[in-house]
Design an enzyme around this catalytic site. Structure first.
Site, PDB file in Angstrom:
ATOM      1  N   ASP A  75       0.860  -1.203   0.000  1.00 28.82           N
ATOM      2  CA  ASP A  75       0.000   0.000   0.000  1.00 28.82           C
ATOM      3  C   ASP A  75       0.891   1.245   0.000  1.00 28.82           C
ATOM      4  O   ASP A  75       0.966   1.968   0.982  1.00 28.82           O
ATOM      5  CB  ASP A  75      -0.880  -0.085   1.264  1.00 28.82           C
ATOM      6  CG  ASP A  75      -1.859   1.062   1.395  1.00 28.82           C
ATOM      7  OD1 ASP A  75      -1.934   1.888   0.473  1.00 28.82           O
ATOM      8  OD2 ASP A  75      -2.537   1.106   2.430  1.00 28.82           O
ATOM      9  N   LYS A  95       0.787   3.945  -2.041  1.00 27.38           N
ATOM     10  CA  LYS A  95       0.101   5.220  -2.384  1.00 27.38           C
ATOM     11  C   LYS A  95       1.047   6.185  -3.101  1.00 27.38           C
ATOM     12  O   LYS A  95       1.281   7.318  -2.648  1.00 27.38           O
ATOM     13  CB  LYS A  95      -0.498   5.876  -1.145  1.00 27.38           C
ATOM     14  CG  LYS A  95      -1.644   5.074  -0.520  1.00 27.38           C
ATOM     15  CD  LYS A  95      -2.339   5.865   0.565  1.00 27.38           C
ATOM     16  CE  LYS A  95      -3.462   5.101   1.224  1.00 27.38           C
ATOM     17  NZ  LYS A  95      -3.004   4.001   2.086  1.00 27.38           N
ATOM     18  N   ASP A 141       3.603  10.795  -7.322  1.00 25.78           N
ATOM     19  CA  ASP A 141       4.568  11.746  -7.890  1.00 25.78           C
ATOM     20  C   ASP A 141       4.577  11.653  -9.429  1.00 25.78           C
ATOM     21  O   ASP A 141       3.762  10.948 -10.023  1.00 25.78           O
ATOM     22  CB  ASP A 141       5.953  11.467  -7.288  1.00 25.78           C
ATOM     23  CG  ASP A 141       6.774  12.744  -7.103  1.00 25.78           C
ATOM     24  OD1 ASP A 141       6.758  13.601  -8.019  1.00 25.78           O
ATOM     25  OD2 ASP A 141       7.430  12.879  -6.064  1.00 25.78           O
TER      26      ASP A 141
HETATM   27  O1  S5P Z   1      -9.020   5.240   2.077  1.00 30.13           O
HETATM   28  C1  S5P Z   1      -8.222   4.489   2.604  1.00 30.13           C
HETATM   29  C2  S5P Z   1      -7.223   3.816   1.873  1.00 30.13           C
HETATM   30  C3  S5P Z   1      -6.389   2.922   2.493  1.00 30.13           C
HETATM   31  S1  S5P Z   1      -5.339   1.997   1.501  1.00 30.13           S
HETATM   32  N1  S5P Z   1      -8.303   4.205   3.943  1.00 30.13           N
HETATM   33  C4  S5P Z   1      -7.455   3.336   4.583  1.00 30.13           C
HETATM   34  O2  S5P Z   1      -7.617   3.137   5.799  1.00 30.13           O
HETATM   35  N2  S5P Z   1      -6.459   2.709   3.864  1.00 30.13           N
HETATM   36  C5  S5P Z   1      -5.485   1.795   4.532  1.00 30.13           C
HETATM   37  O3  S5P Z   1      -6.205   0.693   5.077  1.00 30.13           O
HETATM   38  C6  S5P Z   1      -4.698   2.405   5.687  1.00 30.13           C
HETATM   39  O4  S5P Z   1      -3.457   2.927   5.229  1.00 30.13           O
HETATM   40  C7  S5P Z   1      -4.503   1.226   6.629  1.00 30.13           C
HETATM   41  O5  S5P Z   1      -3.327   0.526   6.259  1.00 30.13           O
HETATM   42  C8  S5P Z   1      -5.684   0.321   6.366  1.00 30.13           C
HETATM   43  C9  S5P Z   1      -6.810   0.426   7.380  1.00 30.13           C
HETATM   44  O6  S5P Z   1      -6.394  -0.009   8.653  1.00 30.13           O
HETATM   45  P1  S5P Z   1      -7.410  -0.167   9.884  1.00 30.13           P
HETATM   46  O7  S5P Z   1      -6.541  -0.552  11.025  1.00 30.13           O
HETATM   47  O8  S5P Z   1      -8.084   1.171  10.098  1.00 30.13           O
HETATM   48  O9  S5P Z   1      -8.410  -1.230   9.490  1.00 30.13           O
END
Ligand code: S5P
EC number: 4.1.1.23
Length: 277
Positions: free
Chosen positions: A92, A94, A97
């Site tokens: 992940d 993201k 750039d």
């Molecule tokens: O919109 C988003 C996109 C991502 S990739 N919201 C998110 O929370 N994420 C990722 O999903 C975030 O970086 C984290 O690694 C995961 C959610 O984690 P949790 O512990 O809140 O379930």
């Protein structure tokens, strides 16, 4: 809404993107649409959690840059676990750039993401050059890219025309873009006169999933697997803290139990969506 009622197996059969096809096949084989996000900072914890959740997931999501004692052996062990438990890997990262920079960030540095991660993601904010930059590294390796069309956080700016333009960018690069990080199905979004809905099959991977709490006090917003899979038509639930809890006081049975619980909830929701329950 063609793909919404198709089975994962039917979608795997015809999918033109290698990583999407592999993921759909894995979901079907393991009867799991659960991706666990392992956001911990120590190598030993990271590998221990993955070994525990491995049997229950189709995909493991990583933030490799938060690991304090990262080394090459970690990647080797991650790959061993990926084969042992039959799951794919999603870094992940993201990316956000210019094409030249992201191609270097993807291929090089300490982490060499493209060499081990089947799937990665990017913010569409720089425009289509971010896709071509990443594709110049990942396409020949059979990798897949997810665009962040929406986010799970309160006050996200990825809405409306931004989301529509992300979908249009993906449609123009279907050879490498396999789907979206989003909160709902994107079928028909940004399509003029309904075009683009019949022949496309973008996977929707959705974070912000939790059964016990609604948020984390830092902007995250949680919905249930049923809300995500049935009501919003998404394909994969991404769960982090809801599965592994407190990484500094790892409850081995608890992690296993939660992973199984989310796997079952996600699959039950899918069966309801395709009308088999
Ligand atoms: O919109 C988003 C996109 C991502 S990739 N919201 C998110 O929370 N994420 C990722 O999903 C975030 O970086 C984290 O690694 C995961 C959610 O984690 P949790 O512990 O809140 O379930």
């Amino acid at each position: 809404m063609v793909t919404k009622t198709k089975t994962y197996a039917q979608r795997a059969k015809d999918h033109p993107n290698t990583a999407a096809k592999q993921l759909l096949e894995t979901i079907d084989r393991k009867k799991s649409n659960l991706c666990v996000s392992v956001d911990v900072t120590r190598k030993a914890n990271f590998l221990a959690i993955i070994d525990l959740v491995g049997p229950f997931v189709c995909l493991v999501k990583t933030h490799i840059d938060i690991i304090e004692d990262f080394d090459h052996d970690l990647i080797e062990q991650l790959q061993v676990l990926s084969k042992k438990h039959d799951f794919l890997i999603f870094e992940d990262r993201k990316f956000a750039d210019i094409g030249n920079t992201v191609s270097l960030q993807y291929s090089s540095g300490v982490h060499k993401i493209a060499s081990w991660s089947h799937i990665t993601n990017a913010h569409p904010v720089p425009g289509p050059s971010i896709i071509t930059g990443l594709a110049s590294v990942g396409k020949s390796l059979g990798r897949g890219l997810l665009l962040l069309a929406e986010m799970s956080t309160k006050g996200s700016l990825a809405v409306g025309s931004y989301t529509e333009d992300a979908v249009k960018m993906a449609r123009a690069h279907k050879d490498f873009v396999m789907g979206f990080i989003a909160q709902q199905r994107m079928d028909g979004v940004g399509a003029e006169g309904g075009s683009g809905t019949e022949e496309e099959d973008f996977l929707i991977l959705t974070p912000g999933v939790g059964l016990d709490v609604k948020g984390d006090g830092m902007g995250q917003q949680y919905r249930t697997p049923r809300e995500v899979i049935v009501e919003s038509g998404c394909d994969v639930i991404i769960v982090g803290r809801g599965v592994y809890g407190n990484p500094n006081a790892l409850d081995v049975d608890g992690v296993r139990r939660q992973a199984e619980r989310y796997m079952k909830e996600g699959w039950k929701a899918y069966l309801e969506r395709i009308g088999e329950q």
